[in-house]
Design a protein around this motif. Sequence first.
Motif, PDB file in Angstrom:
ATOM      1  N   UNK A  46       0.799  -1.223   0.000  1.00  0.00           N
ATOM      2  CA  UNK A  46       0.000   0.000   0.000  1.00  0.00           C
ATOM      3  C   UNK A  46       0.837   1.280   0.000  1.00  0.00           C
ATOM      4  N   UNK A  47       2.165   1.139  -0.147  1.00  0.00           N
ATOM      5  CA  UNK A  47       3.038   2.308  -0.143  1.00  0.00           C
ATOM      6  C   UNK A  47       2.704   3.266  -1.287  1.00  0.00           C
ATOM      7  N   UNK A  48       2.582   2.742  -2.511  1.00  0.00           N
ATOM      8  CA  UNK A  48       2.339   3.633  -3.656  1.00  0.00           C
ATOM      9  C   UNK A  48       0.989   4.318  -3.546  1.00  0.00           C
ATOM     10  N   UNK A  49      -0.011   3.618  -3.006  1.00  0.00           N
ATOM     11  CA  UNK A  49      -1.322   4.243  -2.833  1.00  0.00           C
ATOM     12  C   UNK A  49      -1.221   5.455  -1.916  1.00  0.00           C
ATOM     13  N   UNK A  50      -0.609   5.286  -0.773  1.00  0.00           N
ATOM     14  CA  UNK A  50      -0.508   6.391   0.179  1.00  0.00           C
ATOM     15  C   UNK A  50       0.399   7.508  -0.338  1.00  0.00           C
ATOM     16  N   UNK A  51       1.463   7.143  -1.034  1.00  0.00           N
ATOM     17  CA  UNK A  51       2.322   8.179  -1.621  1.00  0.00           C
ATOM     18  C   UNK A  51       1.563   8.973  -2.694  1.00  0.00           C
ATOM     19  N   UNK A  52       0.737   8.267  -3.458  1.00  0.00           N
ATOM     20  CA  UNK A  52       0.004   8.922  -4.545  1.00  0.00           C
ATOM     21  C   UNK A  52      -1.102   9.835  -4.035  1.00  0.00           C
ATOM     22  N   UNK A  53      -1.896   9.337  -3.099  1.00  0.00           N
ATOM     23  CA  UNK A  53      -3.104  10.064  -2.722  1.00  0.00           C
ATOM     24  C   UNK A  53      -2.986  10.869  -1.430  1.00  0.00           C
ATOM     25  N   UNK A  54      -1.996  10.536  -0.602  1.00  0.00           N
ATOM     26  CA  UNK A  54      -1.762  11.341   0.595  1.00  0.00           C
ATOM     27  C   UNK A  54      -0.699  12.407   0.351  1.00  0.00           C
ATOM     28  N   UNK A  55       0.361  12.016  -0.354  1.00  0.00           N
ATOM     29  CA  UNK A  55       1.498  12.919  -0.550  1.00  0.00           C
ATOM     30  C   UNK A  55       1.535  13.538  -1.954  1.00  0.00           C
ATOM     31  N   UNK A  56       0.608  13.104  -2.813  1.00  0.00           N
ATOM     32  CA  UNK A  56       0.507  13.649  -4.181  1.00  0.00           C
ATOM     33  C   UNK A  56       1.805  13.452  -4.962  1.00  0.00           C
ATOM     34  N   UNK A  57       2.454  12.318  -4.724  1.00  0.00           N
ATOM     35  CA  UNK A  57       3.685  12.005  -5.432  1.00  0.00           C
ATOM     36  C   UNK A  57       3.347  11.587  -6.866  1.00  0.00           C
ATOM     37  N   UNK A  58       3.940  12.254  -7.842  1.00  0.00           N
ATOM     38  CA  UNK A  58       3.578  12.041  -9.248  1.00  0.00           C
ATOM     39  C   UNK A  58       3.979  10.658  -9.751  1.00  0.00           C
ATOM     40  N   UNK A  59       5.137  10.191  -9.342  1.00  0.00           N
ATOM     41  CA  UNK A  59       5.571   8.868  -9.805  1.00  0.00           C
ATOM     42  C   UNK A  59       4.712   7.767  -9.195  1.00  0.00           C
ATOM     43  N   UNK A  60       4.308   7.950  -7.940  1.00  0.00           N
ATOM     44  CA  UNK A  60       3.423   6.972  -7.297  1.00  0.00           C
ATOM     45  C   UNK A  60       2.049   6.995  -7.953  1.00  0.00           C
ATOM     46  N   UNK A  61       1.562   8.185  -8.287  1.00  0.00           N
ATOM     47  CA  UNK A  61       0.265   8.293  -8.957  1.00  0.00           C
ATOM     48  C   UNK A  61       0.305   7.598 -10.316  1.00  0.00           C
ATOM     49  N   UNK A  62       1.411   7.755 -11.027  1.00  0.00           N
ATOM     50  CA  UNK A  62       1.560   7.076 -12.313  1.00  0.00           C
ATOM     51  C   UNK A  62       1.537   5.562 -12.134  1.00  0.00           C
ATOM     52  N   UNK A  63       2.163   5.086 -11.057  1.00  0.00           N
ATOM     53  CA  UNK A  63       2.156   3.650 -10.775  1.00  0.00           C
ATOM     54  C   UNK A  63       0.755   3.160 -10.449  1.00  0.00           C
ATOM     55  N   UNK A  64      -0.014   3.961  -9.696  1.00  0.00           N
ATOM     56  CA  UNK A  64      -1.382   3.590  -9.348  1.00  0.00           C
ATOM     57  C   UNK A  64      -2.286   3.546 -10.576  1.00  0.00           C
ATOM     58  N   UNK A  65      -2.017   4.401 -11.528  1.00  0.00           N
ATOM     59  CA  UNK A  65      -2.870   4.488 -12.714  1.00  0.00           C
ATOM     60  C   UNK A  65      -2.356   3.654 -13.874  1.00  0.00           C
ATOM     61  N   UNK A  66      -1.271   2.931 -13.673  1.00  0.00           N
ATOM     62  CA  UNK A  66      -0.671   2.130 -14.745  1.00  0.00           C
ATOM     63  C   UNK A  66      -1.604   1.020 -15.198  1.00  0.00           C
ATOM     64  N   UNK A  67      -1.620   0.762 -16.482  1.00  0.00           N
ATOM     65  CA  UNK A  67      -2.443  -0.318 -17.058  1.00  0.00           C
ATOM     66  C   UNK A  67      -1.624  -1.602 -17.010  1.00  0.00           C
ATOM     67  N   UNK A  68      -1.549  -2.209 -15.847  1.00  0.00           N
ATOM     68  CA  UNK A  68      -0.678  -3.348 -15.610  1.00  0.00           C
ATOM     69  C   UNK A  68      -1.192  -4.641 -16.233  1.00  0.00           C
ATOM     70  N   UNK A  69      -2.460  -4.706 -16.595  1.00  0.00           N
ATOM     71  CA  UNK A  69      -3.080  -5.926 -17.079  1.00  0.00           C
ATOM     72  C   UNK A  69      -2.943  -6.130 -18.588  1.00  0.00           C
ATOM     73  N   UNK A  70      -2.334  -5.185 -19.295  1.00  0.00           N
ATOM     74  CA  UNK A  70      -2.178  -5.330 -20.751  1.00  0.00           C
ATOM     75  C   UNK A  70      -0.757  -5.770 -21.107  1.00  0.00           C
TER      76      UNK A  70
END
Length: 265
Positions: free
Chosen positions: A241-265
Amino acid sequence: MINYVLYCIIITCTKKGKPTLWQFAVNAQNRFTQILPETEYISAETELQNFSVFDFSPVILGLEMNRTYGTIGNSYRRIHIKITKVEKDIANPNVYSVTGKSKVGSNVESFTGTIKLQSIKQIKITELDNEPVNPSAKYEGVISGVYEFKEPTDHNHSGVFEGTYNALFLITNDNAVFYNNLGSFRDGYMNNVYQGFWTDYQTREAKICKWADLRVPDVSGDFDLGADEFSPNEKYNNKGWQTYNDAYLRKDKSALAAEEAVWWE
Protein backbone atom coordinates in the motif's frame (compact mmCIF):
# COMPACT_ATOMS: atom_id res chain seq x y z
CA MET A 1 -15.53 -3.28 26.99
CA ILE A 2 -16.09 -3.95 23.30
CA ASN A 3 -18.10 -7.07 22.57
CA TYR A 4 -17.08 -8.90 19.41
CA VAL A 5 -19.78 -10.86 17.67
CA LEU A 6 -19.03 -13.53 15.12
CA TYR A 7 -21.55 -14.77 12.63
CA CYS A 8 -21.21 -17.22 9.78
CA ILE A 9 -21.84 -16.89 6.08
CA ILE A 10 -22.73 -20.24 4.58
CA ILE A 11 -22.63 -20.75 0.83
CA THR A 12 -23.96 -23.92 -0.75
CA CYS A 13 -21.67 -25.37 -3.41
CA THR A 14 -22.92 -27.93 -5.88
CA LYS A 15 -19.79 -28.48 -7.97
CA LYS A 16 -18.51 -32.03 -8.07
CA GLY A 17 -15.42 -32.48 -5.98
CA LYS A 18 -16.00 -29.30 -3.95
CA PRO A 19 -17.15 -29.12 -0.33
CA THR A 20 -20.92 -28.99 0.00
CA LEU A 21 -20.65 -25.92 2.22
CA TRP A 22 -18.36 -22.94 2.54
CA GLN A 23 -18.43 -21.50 6.00
CA PHE A 24 -16.43 -18.61 7.38
CA ALA A 25 -16.64 -16.20 10.28
CA VAL A 26 -17.14 -12.47 9.94
CA ASN A 27 -16.25 -9.99 12.64
CA ALA A 28 -19.25 -7.78 13.28
CA GLN A 29 -16.89 -4.97 14.35
CA ASN A 30 -15.42 -4.77 10.84
CA ARG A 31 -16.23 -1.86 8.52
CA PHE A 32 -17.97 -1.92 5.14
CA THR A 33 -19.32 -5.44 5.57
CA GLN A 34 -22.29 -4.91 3.22
CA ILE A 35 -22.70 -3.27 -0.15
CA LEU A 36 -25.74 -1.43 1.25
CA PRO A 37 -27.54 -1.23 4.60
CA GLU A 38 -30.66 -3.42 4.83
CA THR A 39 -32.77 -0.27 5.13
CA GLU A 40 -32.00 0.59 1.49
CA TYR A 41 -33.77 -2.52 0.16
CA ILE A 42 -37.38 -2.17 -0.92
CA SER A 43 -38.02 -5.90 -0.60
CA ALA A 44 -36.20 -8.94 0.73
CA GLU A 45 -37.67 -11.06 -2.08
CA THR A 46 -35.57 -11.87 -5.13
CA GLU A 47 -36.79 -10.81 -8.58
CA LEU A 48 -34.20 -12.79 -10.51
CA GLN A 49 -36.80 -14.51 -12.67
CA ASN A 50 -37.93 -11.16 -14.08
CA PHE A 51 -34.52 -10.10 -15.42
CA SER A 52 -33.39 -12.90 -17.72
CA VAL A 53 -33.65 -10.65 -20.79
CA PHE A 54 -31.25 -8.07 -19.34
CA ASP A 55 -27.49 -8.24 -19.82
CA PHE A 56 -25.49 -7.30 -16.71
CA SER A 57 -22.09 -7.53 -18.43
CA PRO A 58 -21.48 -3.74 -18.22
CA VAL A 59 -22.03 -3.90 -14.45
CA ILE A 60 -19.66 -6.83 -13.91
CA LEU A 61 -17.02 -5.28 -16.19
CA GLY A 62 -16.95 -2.34 -13.78
CA LEU A 63 -14.90 0.80 -13.86
CA GLU A 64 -12.53 1.58 -16.72
CA MET A 65 -10.15 3.36 -14.36
CA ASN A 66 -7.82 1.45 -12.06
CA ARG A 67 -9.74 1.88 -8.79
CA THR A 68 -10.37 -1.70 -7.65
CA TYR A 69 -8.76 -2.48 -4.28
CA GLY A 70 -8.30 -5.84 -2.62
CA THR A 71 -6.47 -7.88 -0.02
CA ILE A 72 -5.33 -11.48 0.25
CA GLY A 73 -4.54 -13.26 3.51
CA ASN A 74 -4.99 -12.08 7.07
CA SER A 75 -2.32 -9.36 6.96
CA TYR A 76 -4.09 -7.19 4.33
CA ARG A 77 -1.53 -7.85 1.61
CA ARG A 78 -2.59 -5.97 -1.49
CA ILE A 79 -4.00 -7.77 -4.51
CA HIS A 80 -4.84 -6.04 -7.78
CA ILE A 81 -7.76 -7.41 -9.80
CA LYS A 82 -8.92 -6.40 -13.27
CA ILE A 83 -11.92 -7.88 -15.09
CA THR A 84 -11.15 -7.50 -18.81
CA LYS A 85 -13.99 -9.35 -20.53
CA VAL A 86 -17.52 -10.43 -19.58
CA GLU A 87 -20.02 -12.36 -21.72
CA LYS A 88 -23.53 -13.51 -20.88
CA ASP A 89 -24.23 -17.20 -21.47
CA ILE A 90 -27.06 -17.36 -24.00
CA ALA A 91 -28.14 -20.83 -22.89
CA ASN A 92 -27.94 -19.98 -19.17
CA PRO A 93 -29.02 -16.34 -18.74
CA ASN A 94 -27.90 -16.11 -15.12
CA VAL A 95 -24.35 -17.23 -15.90
CA TYR A 96 -21.58 -14.88 -17.09
CA SER A 97 -18.18 -15.92 -18.43
CA VAL A 98 -15.41 -13.75 -17.00
CA THR A 99 -11.80 -13.15 -18.04
CA GLY A 100 -9.32 -11.09 -16.05
CA LYS A 101 -5.97 -10.78 -14.34
CA SER A 102 -4.65 -10.63 -10.78
CA LYS A 103 -1.43 -9.11 -9.49
CA VAL A 104 0.29 -9.59 -6.14
CA GLY A 105 3.60 -7.79 -5.89
CA SER A 106 5.16 -8.23 -9.33
CA ASN A 107 3.43 -11.55 -10.03
CA VAL A 108 0.66 -11.23 -12.65
CA GLU A 109 -1.67 -14.13 -13.42
CA SER A 110 -4.57 -14.46 -15.83
CA PHE A 111 -7.82 -16.13 -14.83
CA THR A 112 -11.06 -17.30 -16.40
CA GLY A 113 -14.29 -18.38 -14.80
CA THR A 114 -17.92 -17.62 -14.17
CA ILE A 115 -20.29 -15.58 -12.08
CA LYS A 116 -23.66 -17.22 -11.45
CA LEU A 117 -26.37 -14.79 -10.42
CA GLN A 118 -28.68 -16.10 -7.69
CA SER A 119 -30.62 -13.05 -6.60
CA ILE A 120 -31.77 -9.61 -7.74
CA LYS A 121 -33.32 -7.24 -5.20
CA GLN A 122 -34.75 -3.79 -5.71
CA ILE A 123 -33.37 -0.89 -3.71
CA LYS A 124 -34.53 2.65 -3.13
CA ILE A 125 -33.91 5.22 -5.85
CA THR A 126 -30.76 7.20 -5.00
CA GLU A 127 -31.64 10.73 -3.94
CA LEU A 128 -29.77 13.90 -3.08
CA ASP A 129 -31.70 16.67 -1.31
CA ASN A 130 -34.89 14.62 -1.78
CA GLU A 131 -34.50 14.55 -5.55
CA PRO A 132 -33.48 11.56 -7.71
CA VAL A 133 -29.80 11.77 -8.67
CA ASN A 134 -30.66 10.30 -12.08
CA PRO A 135 -34.28 11.05 -13.12
CA SER A 136 -34.01 8.59 -16.03
CA ALA A 137 -33.33 5.62 -13.71
CA LYS A 138 -36.55 3.64 -13.33
CA TYR A 139 -35.08 0.77 -11.32
CA GLU A 140 -32.09 0.40 -9.01
CA GLY A 141 -31.04 -2.92 -7.55
CA VAL A 142 -28.40 -5.34 -6.32
CA ILE A 143 -27.34 -8.44 -8.23
CA SER A 144 -25.91 -11.22 -6.06
CA GLY A 145 -24.34 -14.56 -6.82
CA VAL A 146 -21.25 -16.73 -6.59
CA TYR A 147 -18.01 -16.65 -8.55
CA GLU A 148 -15.22 -19.06 -9.45
CA PHE A 149 -12.16 -17.73 -11.27
CA LYS A 150 -9.35 -20.17 -12.14
CA GLU A 151 -5.72 -19.25 -12.77
CA PRO A 152 -3.55 -21.57 -14.95
CA THR A 153 -2.91 -24.87 -13.21
CA ASP A 154 0.64 -25.22 -14.55
CA HIS A 155 2.02 -22.02 -12.97
CA ASN A 156 3.73 -21.67 -9.59
CA HIS A 157 1.77 -19.82 -6.91
CA SER A 158 -1.49 -20.04 -8.83
CA GLY A 159 -4.93 -21.07 -7.66
CA VAL A 160 -8.65 -20.48 -7.75
CA PHE A 161 -10.78 -17.59 -6.46
CA GLU A 162 -14.22 -18.52 -5.06
CA GLY A 163 -16.85 -16.65 -3.10
CA THR A 164 -19.82 -14.32 -3.23
CA TYR A 165 -20.47 -11.40 -5.56
CA ASN A 166 -22.68 -8.31 -5.12
CA ALA A 167 -23.06 -5.29 -7.37
CA LEU A 168 -25.22 -2.19 -7.72
CA PHE A 169 -26.95 -1.57 -11.04
CA LEU A 170 -29.62 0.62 -12.54
CA ILE A 171 -32.01 0.35 -15.47
CA THR A 172 -33.07 3.46 -17.36
CA ASN A 173 -36.44 4.28 -18.89
CA ASP A 174 -35.25 2.88 -22.23
CA ASN A 175 -34.28 -0.44 -20.55
CA ALA A 176 -30.51 0.08 -20.70
CA VAL A 177 -28.45 -1.53 -17.91
CA PHE A 178 -25.71 0.52 -16.25
CA TYR A 179 -23.15 0.23 -13.46
CA ASN A 180 -24.65 2.21 -10.59
CA ASN A 181 -22.31 4.83 -9.14
CA LEU A 182 -25.07 7.27 -8.20
CA GLY A 183 -24.34 6.76 -4.50
CA SER A 184 -20.61 7.40 -4.78
CA PHE A 185 -21.06 10.64 -2.83
CA ARG A 186 -22.05 8.61 0.24
CA ASP A 187 -19.61 7.53 2.93
CA GLY A 188 -18.61 3.89 2.52
CA TYR A 189 -19.71 3.55 -1.12
CA MET A 190 -18.31 0.54 -2.95
CA ASN A 191 -19.42 -1.60 -5.88
CA ASN A 192 -18.62 -4.94 -7.52
CA VAL A 193 -17.93 -6.56 -4.17
CA TYR A 194 -16.16 -9.94 -4.15
CA GLN A 195 -15.71 -11.77 -0.84
CA GLY A 196 -14.28 -15.25 -0.51
CA PHE A 197 -11.07 -17.23 -0.71
CA TRP A 198 -8.11 -17.91 -2.95
CA THR A 199 -6.89 -21.53 -2.78
CA ASP A 200 -3.41 -22.54 -3.92
CA TYR A 201 -3.53 -25.49 -6.34
CA GLN A 202 -0.39 -27.14 -4.99
CA THR A 203 -0.56 -26.59 -1.25
CA ARG A 204 -4.40 -26.40 -1.01
CA GLU A 205 -3.91 -23.50 1.40
CA ALA A 206 -6.95 -21.22 1.37
CA LYS A 207 -6.52 -17.50 2.03
CA ILE A 208 -9.23 -14.93 2.62
CA CYS A 209 -9.41 -12.77 -0.48
CA LYS A 210 -11.74 -9.82 -1.12
CA TRP A 211 -11.90 -6.81 -3.38
CA ALA A 212 -14.28 -4.12 -4.62
CA ASP A 213 -14.39 -0.91 -6.58
CA LEU A 214 -13.21 2.10 -4.55
CA ARG A 215 -12.48 0.28 -1.28
CA VAL A 216 -11.77 -3.12 0.29
CA PRO A 217 -14.90 -4.69 1.83
CA ASP A 218 -15.20 -6.13 5.34
CA VAL A 219 -12.00 -4.86 6.95
CA SER A 220 -11.00 -3.69 10.40
CA GLY A 221 -10.97 -0.03 11.37
CA ASP A 222 -7.25 -0.49 11.95
CA PHE A 223 -6.72 -1.09 8.22
CA ASP A 224 -9.10 1.37 6.51
CA LEU A 225 -9.01 4.69 8.36
CA GLY A 226 -11.24 6.49 5.87
CA ALA A 227 -14.93 7.34 5.85
CA ASP A 228 -15.87 9.07 2.62
CA GLU A 229 -12.80 7.64 0.83
CA PHE A 230 -10.66 4.53 1.17
CA SER A 231 -7.58 5.25 3.31
CA PRO A 232 -5.31 2.30 4.16
CA ASN A 233 -3.32 2.68 7.37
CA GLU A 234 0.34 3.41 6.64
CA LYS A 235 1.37 0.62 8.98
CA TYR A 236 0.42 -1.67 6.06
CA ASN A 237 2.59 0.13 3.50
CA ASN A 238 4.94 -2.86 3.39
CA LYS A 239 2.00 -5.03 2.34
CA GLY A 240 1.71 -3.25 -0.99
CA TRP A 241 0.00 0.00 0.00
CA GLN A 242 3.04 2.31 -0.14
CA THR A 243 2.34 3.63 -3.66
CA TYR A 244 -1.32 4.24 -2.83
CA ASN A 245 -0.51 6.39 0.18
CA ASP A 246 2.32 8.18 -1.62
CA ALA A 247 0.00 8.92 -4.54
CA TYR A 248 -3.10 10.06 -2.72
CA LEU A 249 -1.76 11.34 0.60
CA ARG A 250 1.50 12.92 -0.55
CA LYS A 251 0.51 13.65 -4.18
CA ASP A 252 3.69 12.01 -5.43
CA LYS A 253 3.58 12.04 -9.25
CA SER A 254 5.57 8.87 -9.80
CA ALA A 255 3.42 6.97 -7.30
CA LEU A 256 0.27 8.29 -8.96
CA ALA A 257 1.56 7.08 -12.31
CA ALA A 258 2.16 3.65 -10.77
CA GLU A 259 -1.38 3.59 -9.35
CA GLU A 260 -2.87 4.49 -12.71
CA ALA A 261 -0.67 2.13 -14.75
CA VAL A 262 -2.44 -0.32 -17.06
CA TRP A 263 -0.68 -3.35 -15.61
CA TRP A 264 -3.08 -5.93 -17.08
CA GLU A 265 -2.18 -5.33 -20.75
